[in-house]
Design a protein around this motif. Structure first.
Motif, PDB file in Angstrom:
ATOM      1  N   ALA A   1      -3.025  -3.253  -2.572  1.00 33.24           N
ATOM      2  CA  ALA A   1      -4.311  -2.738  -2.079  1.00 33.24           C
ATOM      3  C   ALA A   1      -4.393  -1.247  -2.367  1.00 33.24           C
ATOM      4  O   ALA A   1      -4.263  -0.413  -1.482  1.00 33.24           O
ATOM      5  CB  ALA A   1      -4.444  -3.002  -0.573  1.00 33.24           C
ATOM      6  N   ASP A   2      -4.579  -0.897  -3.626  1.00 33.38           N
ATOM      7  CA  ASP A   2      -4.620   0.520  -3.988  1.00 33.38           C
ATOM      8  C   ASP A   2      -5.689   0.774  -5.043  1.00 33.38           C
ATOM      9  O   ASP A   2      -5.643   1.767  -5.753  1.00 33.38           O
ATOM     10  CB  ASP A   2      -3.247   0.966  -4.502  1.00 33.38           C
ATOM     11  CG  ASP A   2      -3.116   2.480  -4.573  1.00 33.38           C
ATOM     12  OD1 ASP A   2      -3.924   3.181  -3.931  1.00 33.38           O
ATOM     13  OD2 ASP A   2      -2.215   2.969  -5.280  1.00 33.38           O
ATOM     14  N   SER A   3      -6.648  -0.143  -5.156  1.00 34.39           N
ATOM     15  CA  SER A   3      -7.713   0.057  -6.130  1.00 34.39           C
ATOM     16  C   SER A   3      -9.045   0.109  -5.367  1.00 34.39           C
ATOM     17  O   SER A   3      -9.079   0.642  -4.257  1.00 34.39           O
ATOM     18  CB  SER A   3      -7.680  -1.059  -7.173  1.00 34.39           C
ATOM     19  OG  SER A   3      -8.647  -0.824  -8.175  1.00 34.39           O
TER      20      SER A   3
ATOM     21  N   ALA B   1       0.893  -1.174   0.000  1.00 40.02           N
ATOM     22  CA  ALA B   1       0.000   0.000   0.000  1.00 40.02           C
ATOM     23  C   ALA B   1       0.927   1.219   0.000  1.00 40.02           C
ATOM     24  O   ALA B   1       2.145   1.070  -0.012  1.00 40.02           O
ATOM     25  CB  ALA B   1      -0.918   0.015   1.232  1.00 40.02           C
ATOM     26  N   HIS B   2       0.385   2.417   0.005  1.00 41.05           N
ATOM     27  CA  HIS B   2       1.279   3.592   0.116  1.00 41.05           C
ATOM     28  C   HIS B   2       0.758   4.541   1.188  1.00 41.05           C
ATOM     29  O   HIS B   2      -0.454   4.652   1.393  1.00 41.05           O
ATOM     30  CB  HIS B   2       1.477   4.298  -1.228  1.00 41.05           C
ATOM     31  CG  HIS B   2       0.229   4.856  -1.855  1.00 41.05           C
ATOM     32  ND1 HIS B   2      -0.231   6.122  -1.592  1.00 41.05           N
ATOM     33  CD2 HIS B   2      -0.647   4.320  -2.736  1.00 41.05           C
ATOM     34  CE1 HIS B   2      -1.332   6.352  -2.295  1.00 41.05           C
ATOM     35  NE2 HIS B   2      -1.613   5.269  -2.996  1.00 41.05           N
ATOM     36  N   HIS B   3       1.700   5.204   1.879  1.00 47.07           N
ATOM     37  CA  HIS B   3       1.298   6.088   2.976  1.00 47.07           C
ATOM     38  C   HIS B   3       1.297   7.554   2.579  1.00 47.07           C
ATOM     39  O   HIS B   3       0.796   8.398   3.314  1.00 47.07           O
ATOM     40  CB  HIS B   3       2.179   5.856   4.220  1.00 47.07           C
ATOM     41  CG  HIS B   3       3.615   6.269   4.087  1.00 47.07           C
ATOM     42  ND1 HIS B   3       4.043   7.551   4.383  1.00 47.07           N
ATOM     43  CD2 HIS B   3       4.713   5.592   3.696  1.00 47.07           C
ATOM     44  CE1 HIS B   3       5.364   7.630   4.191  1.00 47.07           C
ATOM     45  NE2 HIS B   3       5.794   6.456   3.771  1.00 47.07           N
TER      46      HIS B   3
ATOM     47  N   GLU C   1       5.897   7.390  -1.930  1.00 48.11           N
ATOM     48  CA  GLU C   1       5.907   8.371  -3.028  1.00 48.11           C
ATOM     49  C   GLU C   1       5.063   7.918  -4.215  1.00 48.11           C
ATOM     50  O   GLU C   1       5.337   8.309  -5.357  1.00 48.11           O
ATOM     51  CB  GLU C   1       7.350   8.652  -3.478  1.00 48.11           C
ATOM     52  CG  GLU C   1       8.103   7.392  -3.882  1.00 48.11           C
ATOM     53  CD  GLU C   1       9.579   7.631  -4.219  1.00 48.11           C
ATOM     54  OE1 GLU C   1      10.116   8.698  -3.884  1.00 48.11           O
ATOM     55  OE2 GLU C   1      10.174   6.727  -4.821  1.00 48.11           O
ATOM     56  N   GLU C   2       4.027   7.133  -3.954  1.00 48.82           N
ATOM     57  CA  GLU C   2       3.210   6.616  -5.060  1.00 48.82           C
ATOM     58  C   GLU C   2       2.527   7.755  -5.798  1.00 48.82           C
ATOM     59  O   GLU C   2       2.491   7.786  -7.021  1.00 48.82           O
ATOM     60  CB  GLU C   2       2.164   5.637  -4.514  1.00 48.82           C
ATOM     61  CG  GLU C   2       1.533   4.755  -5.597  1.00 48.82           C
ATOM     62  CD  GLU C   2       0.374   5.401  -6.350  1.00 48.82           C
ATOM     63  OE1 GLU C   2       0.079   4.954  -7.466  1.00 48.82           O
ATOM     64  OE2 GLU C   2      -0.234   6.361  -5.838  1.00 48.82           O
ATOM     65  N   GLU C   3       1.990   8.707  -5.041  1.00 52.08           N
ATOM     66  CA  GLU C   3       1.248   9.804  -5.685  1.00 52.08           C
ATOM     67  C   GLU C   3       2.174  10.735  -6.461  1.00 52.08           C
ATOM     68  O   GLU C   3       1.721  11.528  -7.281  1.00 52.08           O
ATOM     69  CB  GLU C   3       0.460  10.610  -4.636  1.00 52.08           C
ATOM     70  CG  GLU C   3      -0.541   9.799  -3.820  1.00 52.08           C
ATOM     71  CD  GLU C   3      -1.701   9.253  -4.658  1.00 52.08           C
ATOM     72  OE1 GLU C   3      -1.705   9.440  -5.876  1.00 52.08           O
ATOM     73  OE2 GLU C   3      -2.591   8.626  -4.052  1.00 52.08           O
ATOM     74  N   ALA C   4       3.458  10.640  -6.189  1.00 51.04           N
ATOM     75  CA  ALA C   4       4.422  11.501  -6.896  1.00 51.04           C
ATOM     76  C   ALA C   4       5.147  10.721  -7.984  1.00 51.04           C
ATOM     77  O   ALA C   4       6.200  11.138  -8.462  1.00 51.04           O
ATOM     78  CB  ALA C   4       5.401  12.111  -5.900  1.00 51.04           C
TER      79      ALA C   4
ATOM     80  N   ALA D   1      -9.063   7.250   2.236  1.00 52.46           N
ATOM     81  CA  ALA D   1      -9.251   6.099   1.344  1.00 52.46           C
ATOM     82  C   ALA D   1      -7.920   5.745   0.683  1.00 52.46           C
ATOM     83  O   ALA D   1      -7.420   4.634   0.821  1.00 52.46           O
ATOM     84  CB  ALA D   1     -10.301   6.442   0.287  1.00 52.46           C
ATOM     85  N   ASP D   2      -7.353   6.672  -0.047  1.00 53.26           N
ATOM     86  CA  ASP D   2      -6.173   6.440  -0.906  1.00 53.26           C
ATOM     87  C   ASP D   2      -4.912   6.957  -0.227  1.00 53.26           C
ATOM     88  O   ASP D   2      -4.610   8.130  -0.318  1.00 53.26           O
ATOM     89  CB  ASP D   2      -6.417   7.135  -2.249  1.00 53.26           C
ATOM     90  CG  ASP D   2      -5.286   6.943  -3.231  1.00 53.26           C
ATOM     91  OD1 ASP D   2      -4.429   6.077  -3.002  1.00 53.26           O
ATOM     92  OD2 ASP D   2      -5.260   7.694  -4.224  1.00 53.26           O
ATOM     93  N   ASP D   3      -4.113   6.171   0.424  1.00 54.88           N
ATOM     94  CA  ASP D   3      -4.291   4.743   0.514  1.00 54.88           C
ATOM     95  C   ASP D   3      -4.029   4.329   1.957  1.00 54.88           C
ATOM     96  O   ASP D   3      -3.584   3.244   2.243  1.00 54.88           O
ATOM     97  CB  ASP D   3      -3.316   4.068  -0.462  1.00 54.88           C
ATOM     98  CG  ASP D   3      -3.522   2.564  -0.586  1.00 54.88           C
ATOM     99  OD1 ASP D   3      -4.613   2.106  -0.259  1.00 54.88           O
ATOM    100  OD2 ASP D   3      -2.573   1.884  -0.972  1.00 54.88           O
ATOM    101  N   LYS D   4      -4.327   5.292   2.884  1.00 54.08           N
ATOM    102  CA  LYS D   4      -4.086   4.971   4.290  1.00 54.08           C
ATOM    103  C   LYS D   4      -5.050   3.891   4.774  1.00 54.08           C
ATOM    104  O   LYS D   4      -4.704   3.092   5.648  1.00 54.08           O
ATOM    105  CB  LYS D   4      -4.179   6.247   5.133  1.00 54.08           C
ATOM    106  CG  LYS D   4      -2.962   7.145   4.848  1.00 54.08           C
ATOM    107  CD  LYS D   4      -3.004   8.515   5.446  1.00 54.08           C
ATOM    108  CE  LYS D   4      -1.625   9.164   5.258  1.00 54.08           C
ATOM    109  NZ  LYS D   4      -1.597  10.561   5.705  1.00 54.08           N
TER     110      LYS D   4
HETATM  111 ZN   LIG Z   1      -3.278   5.215  -4.271  1.00 52.68          ZN
END
Ligand SMILES: [Zn+2]
Length: 463
Positions: free
Chosen positions: A193-195, A98-100, A166-169, A131-134
């Protein structure tokens, strides 16, 4: 492999018992604005990684919980949380991703509640990252602690946790991180778990992502600009062939008209024209485009967009024949399509469509591979059974019209792993937008499903 009903009931009880603690942990994460863009305070990302690491450390499940970062071209990436626990007695190893980090909040006036203050309202928790993605991070935590309660602290399943920062970046150092930590991350099954799920009651497995081919090109017809009153009508300015090329990219109905591109067929889902209009803000006067089912057009067929043009602006335009103009195209390609073949098809189409012998020069090219899950493995079967048992409805297959570039890295570094793209979001989550939120029933069901999956993996008989 369908989980027994007593196990489902017990799992649900355990998830229920701890649910308020989970929401407190989620709220604590939402309060930390960890945004991996240069304009934001990098210390918040550190705090965010620390808070996540503490949650997994306190679970008492892992041999090791570390905060690590990789570098790309000498620049260090954002802190990620890496935890692992070795498999025993021949049991499989599962990697939970997942990403924080979160998206920037955007305009605070558009938020009905403060972006970084978790707020409960109408069965949902609002806040950036709720939700995304905590929620994905918390779902993993809940699943492993529930497994521990059911199987005891000495369970056999191997588990690694990778919570990216850094998923969103754009996941800049993702590939380096995989390469540098390959041993700890290697797994038989990977849960990303990011959908999303289809709804809080109907689970989904994300089985495909479209790939992308981006290309820009210039069309030239003259060495320099000339007066339109002196030469217009006898020679073509660069805009005429450009318009003809762009007009040839779609047919009358708006289907992509490039031959040689593949398509992939989806089952129809309860998503109507009204839903599409609402979600996309399509004007009432304007019709949809393309042939075939809505899911096919959004997920399984190519789409082509002119995303930019270098032409004189209206404000600075003059009575001149332009010697050259450029356009940038973005082609989404179907799951299963080879991006390089799609690129060749697009280039051939442009060259064949350009009239008057105008000169075409291709510029920047970017490609991203599509993803299509292999649904035949044991992990996909177990995930489907767990989702069905937890939600009370069988999962539907969904696609994503865009791409998650790091999925391609996962498939390259771990070619033998079964990759399952799941999620905690629902169709009202508004990830990336103001008033992001998570439906609590959907979150709870996702926690039960993942716990059932881990319990199933832990009991799997290896042959
Ligand atoms: Zn995400």
């Amino acid at each position: 492999m369908t989980p027994a009903s007593e196990l489902v009931a017990k799992t649900r009880d355990l998830v229920e018992q701890d649910f308020s603690n989970r929401l407190a942990a989620l709220g604590q994460l939402v309060r930390i604005p960890g945004i991996a863009w240069d304009a934001f305070d990098p210390n918040e990302l550190e705090r965010s990684a620390e808070a996540v690491a503490k949650l997994f450390r306190d679970s008492g499940v892992f041999d090791e919980v570390e905060i690590k970062r990789a570098s790309f071209e000498g620049v260090p990436g954002a802190p990620a949380v890496l935890a692992s626990r070795k498999a025993k007695n021949g049991k499989p190893h599962v990697l939970l991703y997942a990403h924080h980090d979160v998206q920037p909040p955007g305009d605070p006036d558009l938020w009905e509640t403060p972006a970084f203050e978790p707020t409960a309202k109408d069965g949902r928790i609002y806040g950036r990252g709720a939700a995304d993605d905590k929620a994905g991070v918390i779902a993993h935590l809940s699943a492993i602690e529930t497994l521990k309660s059911i199987a005891g602290g000495d369970f056999d399943l191997g588990i690694s946790i990778f919570i990216e920062g850094e998923e969103e970046a754009g996941s800049r150092t993702f590939r380096q991180f995989l390469d540098e930590n390959k041993e700890k991350l290697a797994a038989d099954a990977i849960i990303v778990a990011d959908s999303m799920n289809w709804s809080p009651e109907i689970p989904a497995l994300t089985v495909s992502l479209r790939g992308v081919v981006a290309l820009d090109f210039k069309i030239r017809t003259m060495e320099h600009a000339v007066h339109s009153g002196m030469f217009g009508g006898a020679i073509p300015d660069a805009m005429i062939p450009m318009i003809k090329v762009l007009a040839s990219l779609h047919d009358e109905k708006g289907n992509v008209a490039i031959s040689g591109l593949e398509t992939y067929k989806f089952e129809d889902l309860p998503y109507t024209e009204t839903n599409l209009r609402q979600d996309s803000s399509l004007l009432p006067e304007v019709s949809q485009i393309g042939d075939g089912g809505l899911m096919d057009r959004l997920w399984g067929k190519p789409s082509l967009t002119v995303i930019g043009m270098d032409v004189p602006s209206v404000a600075t335009s003059s009575n001149t024949l332009q010697p050259s103009v450029s356009a940038a195209l973005s082609l989404r390609i179907a799951p299963g399509q080879d991006p390089l073949r799609a690129l060749e098809a697009l280039k051939s189409h442009i060259l064949a469509a350009v009239p008057f012998g105008a000169v075409v020069e291709f510029g920047n090219i970017e490609t991203g591979k599509p993803f299509m899950a292999d649904s035949s493995g044991w992990a996909a079967q177990m995930a489907r059974n767990s989702l069905a048992a937890a939600f009370g409805n069988p999962p539907v297959d969904i696609g994503i019209g865009g791409s998650i570039p790091f999925i391609a890295d996962l498939t390259e570094v771990f070619p033998d792993a079964q990759i399952l793209v799941t999620g905690v979001e629902d169709s009202d989550s508004r990830a990336h937008s103001p008033n992001e939120s998570i439906n609590l029933l959907g979150l709870k069901n996702a926690m039960v499903a993942e716990a059932l999956f881990l319990v199933g993996c832990n009991e799997l008989k290896q042959d």
